[in-house]
Design a protein around this motif. Structure first.
Motif, short mmCIF file in Angstrom:
data_model
loop_
_atom_site.label_atom_id
_atom_site.label_comp_id
_atom_site.label_asym_id
_atom_site.label_seq_id
_atom_site.Cartn_x
_atom_site.Cartn_y
_atom_site.Cartn_z
N ALA A 23 -4.32 -8.00 9.17
CA ALA A 23 -3.47 -6.84 8.93
C ALA A 23 -2.05 -7.13 9.37
CB ALA A 23 -4.02 -5.64 9.70
N ALA A 24 -1.11 -6.77 8.52
CA ALA A 24 0.31 -6.95 8.82
C ALA A 24 0.92 -5.64 9.28
CB ALA A 24 1.05 -7.46 7.59
N SER A 25 1.85 -5.74 10.24
CA SER A 25 2.56 -4.56 10.72
C SER A 25 4.00 -4.94 11.03
CB SER A 25 1.88 -4.00 11.97
OG SER A 25 1.91 -4.95 13.02
N GLY A 26 4.84 -3.91 11.17
CA GLY A 26 6.24 -4.16 11.48
C GLY A 26 7.13 -3.76 10.33
N SER A 27 8.23 -4.49 10.18
CA SER A 27 9.21 -4.17 9.15
C SER A 27 8.78 -4.78 7.82
CB SER A 27 10.58 -4.74 9.55
OG SER A 27 11.53 -4.48 8.55
N ILE A 28 8.16 -3.95 6.97
CA ILE A 28 7.60 -4.43 5.71
C ILE A 28 8.08 -3.54 4.56
CG2 ILE A 28 5.50 -4.85 4.39
CD1 ILE A 28 4.08 -5.26 7.11
N PHE A 29 8.77 -4.16 3.60
CA PHE A 29 9.13 -3.45 2.38
C PHE A 29 8.06 -3.68 1.33
CE2 PHE A 29 11.68 -1.40 -0.70
CZ PHE A 29 11.63 -2.16 -1.86
N SER A 30 7.67 -4.95 1.17
CA SER A 30 6.60 -5.28 0.23
C SER A 30 6.00 -6.63 0.63
CB SER A 30 7.12 -5.34 -1.21
OG SER A 30 8.06 -6.38 -1.36
N ILE A 31 4.80 -6.87 0.14
CA ILE A 31 4.13 -8.15 0.38
C ILE A 31 3.73 -8.74 -0.95
CG2 ILE A 31 2.23 -9.33 1.51
CD1 ILE A 31 2.11 -7.06 3.54
N TYR A 93 -9.18 -20.40 11.12
CA TYR A 93 -8.71 -19.78 9.88
C TYR A 93 -7.45 -18.98 10.14
CZ TYR A 93 -12.91 -21.17 7.38
OH TYR A 93 -13.90 -21.91 6.76
N TYR A 94 -6.44 -19.20 9.31
CA TYR A 94 -5.16 -18.54 9.44
C TYR A 94 -4.85 -17.74 8.18
CZ TYR A 94 -4.34 -22.07 13.07
OH TYR A 94 -4.43 -22.88 14.18
N CYS A 95 -4.30 -16.56 8.34
CA CYS A 95 -3.80 -15.83 7.18
C CYS A 95 -2.29 -16.06 7.07
CB CYS A 95 -4.11 -14.35 7.26
SG CYS A 95 -3.35 -13.47 8.63
N LYS A 96 -1.83 -15.95 5.86
CA LYS A 96 -0.41 -16.07 5.59
C LYS A 96 -0.02 -15.01 4.58
CE LYS A 96 1.65 -19.06 2.83
NZ LYS A 96 2.23 -20.30 2.21
N MET A 97 1.13 -14.39 4.79
CA MET A 97 1.63 -13.40 3.85
C MET A 97 3.09 -13.67 3.55
SD MET A 97 -0.05 -9.81 5.07
CE MET A 97 -1.77 -9.64 5.49
N GLU A 98 3.46 -13.45 2.30
CA GLU A 98 4.85 -13.57 1.87
C GLU A 98 5.44 -12.16 1.90
OE1 GLU A 98 5.46 -14.61 -2.24
OE2 GLU A 98 7.12 -15.93 -1.72
N VAL A 99 6.24 -11.90 2.92
CA VAL A 99 6.70 -10.55 3.20
C VAL A 99 8.17 -10.38 2.91
CG1 VAL A 99 6.92 -8.75 4.95
CG2 VAL A 99 4.96 -10.31 5.01
N LYS A 100 8.48 -9.29 2.23
CA LYS A 100 9.86 -8.89 2.01
C LYS A 100 10.13 -7.75 2.99
CE LYS A 100 12.85 -7.53 -1.88
NZ LYS A 100 13.78 -8.66 -1.85
N ALA A 101 10.99 -7.99 3.98
CA ALA A 101 11.20 -7.02 5.04
C ALA A 101 12.09 -5.85 4.62
CB ALA A 101 11.79 -7.70 6.26
N TRP A 102 13.06 -6.14 3.79
CA TRP A 102 13.99 -5.11 3.33
C TRP A 102 14.26 -5.30 1.85
CZ3 TRP A 102 14.65 -1.52 6.90
CH2 TRP A 102 14.58 -1.88 8.25
N VAL A 103 14.71 -4.26 1.20
CA VAL A 103 14.92 -4.32 -0.24
C VAL A 103 15.96 -5.38 -0.61
CG1 VAL A 103 16.65 -2.47 -0.19
CG2 VAL A 103 15.40 -2.93 -2.31
N ALA A 104 16.92 -5.61 0.28
CA ALA A 104 18.01 -6.52 -0.03
C ALA A 104 17.77 -7.95 0.44
CB ALA A 104 19.32 -6.01 0.58
#
Length: 121
Positions: A23-31, A93-104
């Motif tokens: 599970a991801a948390s924090g500053s997330i605009f999109s993944i 086992y590691y998870c990885k996510m490509e996270v966009k923190a802000w729209v810009a």
């Protein structure tokens, strides 16, 4: 900042099943893409499975037909259902996510801390 927290690892017998969650948390605009990797002792980290934002998946040949990756985008969570486990699946086992923190801002990769999966013969 973004944090990824994994759960679900453990010790299982040959042929058993486990389900990993991340599970991801924090500053997330999109993944965008989410994935699972693993690293066995003395070996390089390798891709196990990945899933795009649209739901397309790909798997390592060694786990096809046994593992299933899925995601709940509303919960910023990725899962890995592992069945018919073998001793050679033993790894961290590691998870990885490509996270966009802000729209810009552009996306960047974040990693979980890793969870141990041990399959006994």
């Amino acid at each position: 900042q973004v944090q990824l927290v994994e759960s679900g690892g453990g010790l299982v017998q040959d042929g058993g099943s486990l389900r990993l969650s991340c599970a991801a948390s924090g500053s997330i605009f999109s993944i965008n893409a989410m994935g699972w990797y693993r690293q066995a002792p003395g070996k390089q980290r390798e891709l196990v499975a990945a899933i795009t934002r649209g739901g397309s998946t790909n798997y390592a040949d060694s786990v096809k037909g046994r593992f299933t990756i899925s995601r709940d985008s509303a919960k910023n969570t990725v899962y890995l259902q592992m069945s018919s486990l073998k001793p050679e699946d033993t790894a961290v086992y590691y998870c990885k996510m490509e996270v966009k923190a802000w729209v810009a801002t552009g996306p960047r990769d974040y990693w979980g801390q890793g969870t141990q999966v041990t399959v006994s013969s």
